[in-house]
Design a protein around this motif. Structure first.
Motif, PDB file in Angstrom:
ATOM      1  N   MET A   1       0.854  -1.180   0.000  1.00 43.47           N
ATOM      2  CA  MET A   1       0.000   0.000   0.000  1.00 43.47           C
ATOM      3  C   MET A   1       0.894   1.235   0.000  1.00 43.47           C
ATOM      4  N   ALA A   2       0.644   2.130  -0.915  1.00 42.14           N
ATOM      5  CA  ALA A   2       1.413   3.361  -0.989  1.00 42.14           C
ATOM      6  C   ALA A   2       0.865   4.380   0.003  1.00 42.14           C
ATOM      7  N   TYR A   3       1.730   5.263   0.421  1.00 39.54           N
ATOM      8  CA  TYR A   3       1.312   6.327   1.339  1.00 39.54           C
ATOM      9  C   TYR A   3       0.606   7.380   0.514  1.00 39.54           C
ATOM     10  N   LYS A   4      -0.654   7.630   0.840  1.00 34.65           N
ATOM     11  CA  LYS A   4      -1.449   8.624   0.118  1.00 34.65           C
ATOM     12  C   LYS A   4      -1.089  10.013   0.634  1.00 34.65           C
ATOM     13  N   MET A   5      -0.686  10.872  -0.257  1.00 33.81           N
ATOM     14  CA  MET A   5      -0.320  12.232   0.133  1.00 33.81           C
ATOM     15  C   MET A   5      -1.586  13.076   0.272  1.00 33.81           C
ATOM     16  N   VAL A   6      -1.792  13.616   1.460  1.00 31.87           N
ATOM     17  CA  VAL A   6      -2.938  14.479   1.718  1.00 31.87           C
ATOM     18  C   VAL A   6      -2.425  15.763   2.347  1.00 31.87           C
ATOM     19  N   GLN A   7      -3.197  16.809   2.182  1.00 34.66           N
ATOM     20  CA  GLN A   7      -2.854  18.095   2.780  1.00 34.66           C
ATOM     21  C   GLN A   7      -2.931  17.972   4.297  1.00 34.66           C
ATOM     22  N   MET A   8      -1.859  18.331   4.982  1.00 32.17           N
ATOM     23  CA  MET A   8      -1.843  18.266   6.438  1.00 32.17           C
ATOM     24  C   MET A   8      -2.646  19.436   6.996  1.00 32.17           C
ATOM     25  N   PRO A   9      -3.651  19.134   7.844  1.00 31.91           N
ATOM     26  CA  PRO A   9      -4.407  20.230   8.465  1.00 31.91           C
ATOM     27  C   PRO A   9      -3.481  21.149   9.259  1.00 31.91           C
ATOM     28  N   GLU A  10      -3.794  22.430   9.271  1.00 34.12           N
ATOM     29  CA  GLU A  10      -2.946  23.428   9.929  1.00 34.12           C
ATOM     30  C   GLU A  10      -2.715  23.112  11.397  1.00 34.12           C
ATOM     31  N   GLU A  11      -3.760  22.645  12.123  1.00 34.91           N
ATOM     32  CA  GLU A  11      -3.584  22.349  13.547  1.00 34.91           C
ATOM     33  C   GLU A  11      -2.626  21.186  13.764  1.00 34.91           C
ATOM     34  N   VAL A  12      -2.548  20.273  12.804  1.00 39.96           N
ATOM     35  CA  VAL A  12      -1.598  19.161  12.893  1.00 39.96           C
ATOM     36  C   VAL A  12      -0.184  19.684  12.636  1.00 39.96           C
ATOM     37  N   ALA A  13      -0.034  20.521  11.637  1.00 34.03           N
ATOM     38  CA  ALA A  13       1.280  21.087  11.314  1.00 34.03           C
ATOM     39  C   ALA A  13       1.847  21.863  12.500  1.00 34.03           C
ATOM     40  N   GLN A  14       0.971  22.550  13.239  1.00 29.74           N
ATOM     41  CA  GLN A  14       1.423  23.326  14.390  1.00 29.74           C
ATOM     42  C   GLN A  14       1.885  22.444  15.550  1.00 29.74           C
ATOM     43  N   LYS A  15       1.399  21.216  15.617  1.00 29.38           N
ATOM     44  CA  LYS A  15       1.769  20.299  16.696  1.00 29.38           C
ATOM     45  C   LYS A  15       2.912  19.355  16.319  1.00 29.38           C
ATOM     46  N   LEU A  16       3.314  19.356  15.069  1.00 32.73           N
ATOM     47  CA  LEU A  16       4.292  18.388  14.578  1.00 32.73           C
ATOM     48  C   LEU A  16       5.604  18.417  15.355  1.00 32.73           C
ATOM     49  N   HIS A  17       6.008  19.594  15.816  1.00 29.44           N
ATOM     50  CA  HIS A  17       7.271  19.696  16.568  1.00 29.44           C
ATOM     51  C   HIS A  17       7.209  18.907  17.884  1.00 29.44           C
ATOM     52  N   LEU A  18       6.004  18.661  18.411  1.00 28.60           N
ATOM     53  CA  LEU A  18       5.853  17.914  19.660  1.00 28.60           C
ATOM     54  C   LEU A  18       6.184  16.431  19.499  1.00 28.60           C
ATOM     55  N   VAL A  19       6.215  15.971  18.251  1.00 28.32           N
ATOM     56  CA  VAL A  19       6.596  14.579  17.991  1.00 28.32           C
ATOM     57  C   VAL A  19       8.023  14.337  18.471  1.00 28.32           C
ATOM     58  N   ASP A  20       8.883  15.341  18.344  1.00 29.72           N
ATOM     59  CA  ASP A  20      10.270  15.203  18.801  1.00 29.72           C
ATOM     60  C   ASP A  20      10.336  14.888  20.291  1.00 29.72           C
TER      61      ASP A  20
END
Length: 163
Positions: A1-20
């Motif tokens: 299964m290929a990874y489907k590229m979707v637009q990342m919602p803005e609220e997700v993009a703002q939290k992405l740094h917390l993954v670190d």
């Protein structure tokens, strides 16, 4: 299964740094990939590709291994999901008592097919084989709430509570 590229919602993009921070917390814990993925998904609502890359780099394991785990377990999702998860039972009892009519009405009301998410990310619609509430057939769950003995005419009213 290929990874489907979707637009990342803005609220997700703002939290992405917390993954670190999550990666750092689990980095030295053997066998921590699944708990880490669960925590990241809880934070972001799903597992975007960039989060998987951060996990791969942080644990120093190939991205293909991380992706393999994510796609093996049905608890993980690689696309944005709605705030409200609708599960419609189509098991034997629900099927006999009109579960397909409930699904059709929900599909019409939301404008999405089973497996889909509304563009406003309010609802994700899922088809399930059994919810374990055969005596209430036909049945659907919205998040953790069970709605039984449904008729197609009740669908709009029930879902309106979650708008």
């Amino acid at each position: 299964m290929a990874y489907k590229m979707v637009q990342m919602p803005e609220e997700v993009a703002q939290k992405l740094h917390l993954v670190d921070d999550i990666v750092e917390k689990y980095k030295q814990v053997p066998g921590s990939l699944i708990p880490m993925l669960q925590e990241v998904q809880e934070l972001l609502g799903y597992l975007p590709q960039e989060a998987l890359r951060k996990i791969s780099r942080g644990l120093e394991i190939p991205l293909s291994k991380v992706f393999g785990v994510v796609t093996f377990y049905t608890q993980f999702h690689t696309e944005p999901r709605g705030r409200n998860i609708i599960r419609v039972c189509l098991g034997t009892a629900c099927h006999v008592r009109g579960g397909q009519n409930i699904m059709a009405k929900i599909t019409e009301f939301l404008g999405v097919e089973p497996g889909g998410t509304t563009p406003d990310l309010r609802f994700t619609l899922e088809r399930v084989a059994c919810l374990g509430a055969c005596g209430l057939a036909p049945v659907m769950m919205v998040n953790d709430q069970t709605h039984g003995r449904l008729t197609p005419d009740q669908v709009k009213e029930v879902l309106s509570r979650y708008q």
